[in-house]
Design a protein around this motif. Structure first.
Motif, PDB file in Angstrom:
ATOM      1  N   GLY A  87       0.814  -1.221   0.000  1.00  0.00           N
ATOM      2  CA  GLY A  87       0.000   0.000   0.000  1.00  0.00           C
ATOM      3  C   GLY A  87       0.843   1.264   0.000  1.00  0.00           C
ATOM      4  N   CYS A  88       1.897   1.294   0.797  1.00  0.00           N
ATOM      5  CA  CYS A  88       2.737   2.505   0.853  1.00  0.00           C
ATOM      6  C   CYS A  88       3.381   2.779  -0.505  1.00  0.00           C
ATOM      7  CB  CYS A  88       3.781   2.394   1.972  1.00  0.00           C
ATOM      8  SG  CYS A  88       4.883   0.982   1.813  1.00  0.00           S
ATOM      9  N   ALA A  89       3.688   1.712  -1.253  1.00  0.00           N
ATOM     10  CA  ALA A  89       4.274   1.890  -2.588  1.00  0.00           C
ATOM     11  C   ALA A  89       3.219   2.381  -3.586  1.00  0.00           C
ATOM     12  CB  ALA A  89       4.884   0.573  -3.076  1.00  0.00           C
ATOM     13  N   ILE A  90       1.975   1.906  -3.407  1.00  0.00           N
ATOM     14  CA  ILE A  90       0.881   2.387  -4.273  1.00  0.00           C
ATOM     15  C   ILE A  90       0.696   3.888  -4.053  1.00  0.00           C
ATOM     16  CG2 ILE A  90      -1.620   2.259  -4.689  1.00  0.00           C
ATOM     17  CD1 ILE A  90      -1.461  -0.746  -4.028  1.00  0.00           C
ATOM     18  N   ASP A  91       0.698   4.304  -2.788  1.00  0.00           N
ATOM     19  CA  ASP A  91       0.533   5.731  -2.483  1.00  0.00           C
ATOM     20  C   ASP A  91       1.666   6.572  -3.083  1.00  0.00           C
ATOM     21  OD1 ASP A  91      -1.701   5.076  -1.119  1.00  0.00           O
ATOM     22  OD2 ASP A  91      -0.884   5.410   0.891  1.00  0.00           O
ATOM     23  N   ALA A  92       2.887   6.051  -3.017  1.00  0.00           N
ATOM     24  CA  ALA A  92       4.037   6.854  -3.461  1.00  0.00           C
ATOM     25  C   ALA A  92       4.264   6.769  -4.969  1.00  0.00           C
ATOM     26  CB  ALA A  92       5.301   6.399  -2.716  1.00  0.00           C
ATOM     27  N   HIS A  93       4.035   5.583  -5.572  1.00  0.00           N
ATOM     28  CA  HIS A  93       4.424   5.371  -6.976  1.00  0.00           C
ATOM     29  C   HIS A  93       3.319   4.819  -7.862  1.00  0.00           C
ATOM     30  CE1 HIS A  93       8.568   6.126  -5.814  1.00  0.00           C
ATOM     31  NE2 HIS A  93       8.488   5.191  -4.886  1.00  0.00           N
ATOM     32  N   GLY A  94       2.143   4.528  -7.292  1.00  0.00           N
ATOM     33  CA  GLY A  94       1.046   3.997  -8.104  1.00  0.00           C
ATOM     34  C   GLY A  94       1.193   2.525  -8.441  1.00  0.00           C
ATOM     35  N   THR A  95       2.192   1.864  -7.880  1.00  0.00           N
ATOM     36  CA  THR A  95       2.354   0.425  -8.106  1.00  0.00           C
ATOM     37  C   THR A  95       2.786  -0.234  -6.804  1.00  0.00           C
ATOM     38  OG1 THR A  95       3.751  -1.256  -9.162  1.00  0.00           O
ATOM     39  CG2 THR A  95       4.676   0.939  -9.034  1.00  0.00           C
ATOM     40  N   ALA A  96       2.337  -1.503  -6.603  1.00  0.00           N
ATOM     41  CA  ALA A  96       2.635  -2.175  -5.335  1.00  0.00           C
ATOM     42  C   ALA A  96       4.075  -2.675  -5.268  1.00  0.00           C
ATOM     43  CB  ALA A  96       1.666  -3.337  -5.137  1.00  0.00           C
ATOM     44  N   LEU A  97       4.681  -2.851  -6.461  1.00  0.00           N
ATOM     45  CA  LEU A  97       6.075  -3.329  -6.495  1.00  0.00           C
ATOM     46  C   LEU A  97       6.883  -2.416  -7.426  1.00  0.00           C
ATOM     47  CD1 LEU A  97       8.323  -5.395  -5.916  1.00  0.00           C
ATOM     48  CD2 LEU A  97       7.358  -6.874  -7.683  1.00  0.00           C
ATOM     49  N   PRO A  98       7.400  -1.300  -6.911  1.00  0.00           N
ATOM     50  CA  PRO A  98       8.173  -0.386  -7.761  1.00  0.00           C
ATOM     51  C   PRO A  98       9.450  -1.075  -8.284  1.00  0.00           C
ATOM     52  CG  PRO A  98       7.592   0.656  -5.666  1.00  0.00           C
ATOM     53  CD  PRO A  98       7.243  -0.799  -5.540  1.00  0.00           C
ATOM     54  N   ASP A 120     -10.390  -2.062  -1.716  1.00  0.00           N
ATOM     55  CA  ASP A 120     -11.396  -2.197  -2.760  1.00  0.00           C
ATOM     56  C   ASP A 120     -11.056  -3.397  -3.670  1.00  0.00           C
ATOM     57  OD1 ASP A 120     -13.032  -2.055  -4.905  1.00  0.00           O
ATOM     58  OD2 ASP A 120     -12.373  -0.068  -5.600  1.00  0.00           O
ATOM     59  N   PRO A 121     -11.875  -4.480  -3.622  1.00  0.00           N
ATOM     60  CA  PRO A 121     -11.526  -5.682  -4.390  1.00  0.00           C
ATOM     61  C   PRO A 121     -11.524  -5.462  -5.899  1.00  0.00           C
ATOM     62  CG  PRO A 121     -13.701  -5.931  -3.344  1.00  0.00           C
ATOM     63  CD  PRO A 121     -13.143  -4.630  -2.875  1.00  0.00           C
ATOM     64  N   THR A 122     -12.144  -4.362  -6.361  1.00  0.00           N
ATOM     65  CA  THR A 122     -12.166  -4.136  -7.810  1.00  0.00           C
ATOM     66  C   THR A 122     -11.010  -3.221  -8.259  1.00  0.00           C
ATOM     67  OG1 THR A 122     -13.599  -2.203  -7.564  1.00  0.00           O
ATOM     68  CG2 THR A 122     -14.695  -4.339  -7.894  1.00  0.00           C
ATOM     69  N   ALA A 123     -10.206  -2.761  -7.306  1.00  0.00           N
ATOM     70  CA  ALA A 123      -9.099  -1.862  -7.672  1.00  0.00           C
ATOM     71  C   ALA A 123      -8.111  -2.590  -8.584  1.00  0.00           C
ATOM     72  CB  ALA A 123      -8.400  -1.370  -6.407  1.00  0.00           C
ATOM     73  N   LYS A 124      -7.549  -1.864  -9.541  1.00  0.00           N
ATOM     74  CA  LYS A 124      -6.597  -2.485 -10.475  1.00  0.00           C
ATOM     75  C   LYS A 124      -5.266  -2.770  -9.783  1.00  0.00           C
ATOM     76  CE  LYS A 124      -8.001  -1.876 -15.133  1.00  0.00           C
ATOM     77  NZ  LYS A 124      -9.238  -1.092 -15.067  1.00  0.00           N
ATOM     78  N   VAL A 125      -4.892  -1.872  -8.875  1.00  0.00           N
ATOM     79  CA  VAL A 125      -3.617  -2.039  -8.177  1.00  0.00           C
ATOM     80  C   VAL A 125      -3.905  -2.372  -6.714  1.00  0.00           C
ATOM     81  CG1 VAL A 125      -1.334  -1.010  -8.100  1.00  0.00           C
ATOM     82  CG2 VAL A 125      -3.101   0.075  -9.446  1.00  0.00           C
ATOM     83  N   ARG A 126      -3.388  -3.514  -6.258  1.00  0.00           N
ATOM     84  CA  ARG A 126      -3.650  -3.931  -4.878  1.00  0.00           C
ATOM     85  C   ARG A 126      -2.348  -4.311  -4.177  1.00  0.00           C
ATOM     86  NH1 ARG A 126      -8.353  -5.397  -2.975  1.00  0.00           N
ATOM     87  NH2 ARG A 126      -7.444  -7.184  -1.909  1.00  0.00           N
ATOM     88  N   PRO A 127      -2.273  -4.073  -2.864  1.00  0.00           N
ATOM     89  CA  PRO A 127      -1.019  -4.299  -2.140  1.00  0.00           C
ATOM     90  C   PRO A 127      -0.444  -5.703  -2.299  1.00  0.00           C
ATOM     91  CG  PRO A 127      -2.592  -3.157  -0.733  1.00  0.00           C
ATOM     92  CD  PRO A 127      -3.320  -3.503  -1.989  1.00  0.00           C
ATOM     93  N   GLU A 128      -1.309  -6.745  -2.253  1.00  0.00           N
ATOM     94  CA  GLU A 128      -0.777  -8.113  -2.283  1.00  0.00           C
ATOM     95  C   GLU A 128      -0.154  -8.473  -3.627  1.00  0.00           C
ATOM     96  OE1 GLU A 128      -3.806  -7.284  -1.440  1.00  0.00           O
ATOM     97  OE2 GLU A 128      -5.309  -8.348  -2.635  1.00  0.00           O
ATOM     98  N   GLN A 129      -0.491  -7.674  -4.675  1.00  0.00           N
ATOM     99  CA  GLN A 129       0.185  -7.904  -5.967  1.00  0.00           C
ATOM    100  C   GLN A 129       1.688  -7.711  -5.812  1.00  0.00           C
ATOM    101  OE1 GLN A 129      -1.738  -4.886  -8.288  1.00  0.00           O
ATOM    102  NE2 GLN A 129      -3.479  -6.203  -8.850  1.00  0.00           N
TER     103      GLN A 129
END
Ligand code: NAD
Length: 355
Positions: free
Chosen positions: A48-59, A84-93
């Motif tokens: 999640g912190c990576a999604i917030d900073a870079h828009g992807t869960a694994l920068p 949100d289960p329908t979100a395109k980008v999710r932390p566990e990815q």
């Protein structure tokens, strides 16, 4: 252990992840100082912190650092903010992508209930005596990854398809790893499948039997997953190393964790062909207690011990940490999840003092 500096990437992640990673890092630093080796730490974003900073869960920058590292220490990813289960980008990815990119096909979860904690386990103390299990779960194949995987509606009937597939190569490498572990423990492997029903399980059993022949000193038995789920609770002391496919392992490892008494106590390692590995507690990001300083750091500290044993070739340092954890628990020190009142820092200090 070699004299050069070992590179450790720390992925604190979300929720209590950064808190428990900080605890484990301080223990690693203390052990390195005592046992005279050098560790370097690099903090990176995942989840999640990576999604917030870079828009992807694994920068990319995180993945590159992990590929260069000798080992990765991870806290946990996820939380309500990204749920949100329908979100395109999710932390566990981020976590799934990282395990796959690093070729980490085996997930190891040791379960060794501490005698002093018999009262926090839902099982009777006599059932727990002598329990010392490692569950090896195949992590990158099986039904979680098989194709096709889709939903379709045919003549008004809605249908969902998942595919469970394994190759002999995928089975052989993870079963071999389980046998290597057993050969340094109690010399017994239990391979768990559903060979009475599933074709993939029949291949699993065939390959496991063939691998068993490579390790004459290690005994092998096969169990069906349904009865194994029962025996894991009724006679857990009979197991040494358990090896199983991805989905069965996902379920059985959570079941096995109950034996230890709390999610907060259990470590894990994800390994592949090389020495490098990913080490994390089995719990999630515990958003309900994040930022309150009460998370149990033991699962992550014990994961750091596994890191020393499996990736840095420092079994004596690993054992030093495990003894310090045992001693703190034996002295009655408890965080809230195991019925006490200590905060994360106080528990970490207690372990540091006993190293
Ligand atoms: P969780 O493991 O985070 O929490 C379950 C319960 O156990 C909570 O009450 C929590 O407070 C408690 N708990 C967990 N770890 C603890 C610790 N170290 N000390 C004390 N108490 C602890 O599981 P959940 O609530 O189902 O999931 C929360 C989030 O974590 C979700 O977003 C989920 O997707 C994510 N998650 C991540 C991972 C991972 O990163 N590997 C694993 C599981 C769940």
């Amino acid at each position: 252990m070699s004299a050069h500096a070992h590179r450790i990437v720390v992925l604190g992640g979300d929720g209590i992840g950064p808190e428990v990673c900080a605890a484990a890092r301080s223990v690693l630093e203390a052990v390195a100082a005592k046992d005279s080796f050098t560790l370097t730490f690099e903090d990176k974003l995942l989840g999640g912190c990576a999604i917030d900073a870079h828009g992807t869960a694994l920068p990319d920058d995180t993945l590159e650092a992990c590929k260069r590292a000798d080992a990765v220490l991870l806290g946990a990813v996820g939380g309500p903010k990204w749920d949100d289960p329908t979100a395109k980008v999710r932390p566990e990815q981020g976590l799934l992508g990282l395990r796959r990119a690093l070729g980490l096909y085996a997930n190891l979860r040791p379960v060794r209930p501490h005698a002093a904690l018999a009262d926090v386990s839902p099982l009777k103390a006599d059932r727990l005596a002598g329990v010392d299990i490692i569950v090896v779960r195949e992590l990158t194949g099986g039904i979680y990854f098989g194709q096709p995987r889709r939903r379709e509606t045919v003549d008004g009937v809605e249908k969902a398809i998942d595919t469970l597939e394994y190759t002999d190569v995928e089975i052989r490498r993870v079963v071999r790893l389980a046998f290597r572990l057993a050969s340094e423990r109690k010399q017994h492997v239990t391979s768990i499948d559903k060979a009475n029903v599933l074709e993939s399980s029949r291949l699993w059993r065939q390959v496991a039997t063939a691998v068993g022949a490579e390790f004459p000193s290690v005994s092998l038995d096969h169990q069906l997953v349904d009865s194994a789920a029962m025996r894991l609770i009724t006679e857990p002391a009979r197991y040494d190393v358990i090896v199983t496919e991805n989905m069965f392992g996902d379920i059985l490892t959570d079941e096995a964790a109950v034996l230890a008494g709390s999610l907060g106590l259990c470590p894990s390692a994800s390994l592949g062909d090389g020495r490098a590995g990913l080490y994390e507690p089995i719990h999630g990001s515990a958003p309900d207690i994040a930022g309150r300083g009460i998370a149990n750091p033991i699962g992550t500290i014990a994961s750091a011990a596994m890191l020393l044993r499996h990736s840095l070739g420092a079994p004596a340092s690993a054992a030093r940490i495990e003894r310090a954890i045992d001693s703190a628990l034996a002295d009655g020190l408890r965080t809230k999840d195991i019925g006490g009142g200590l905060g994360s820092d106080a528990m970490t200090e207690a372990i540091l003092k006993r190293l």
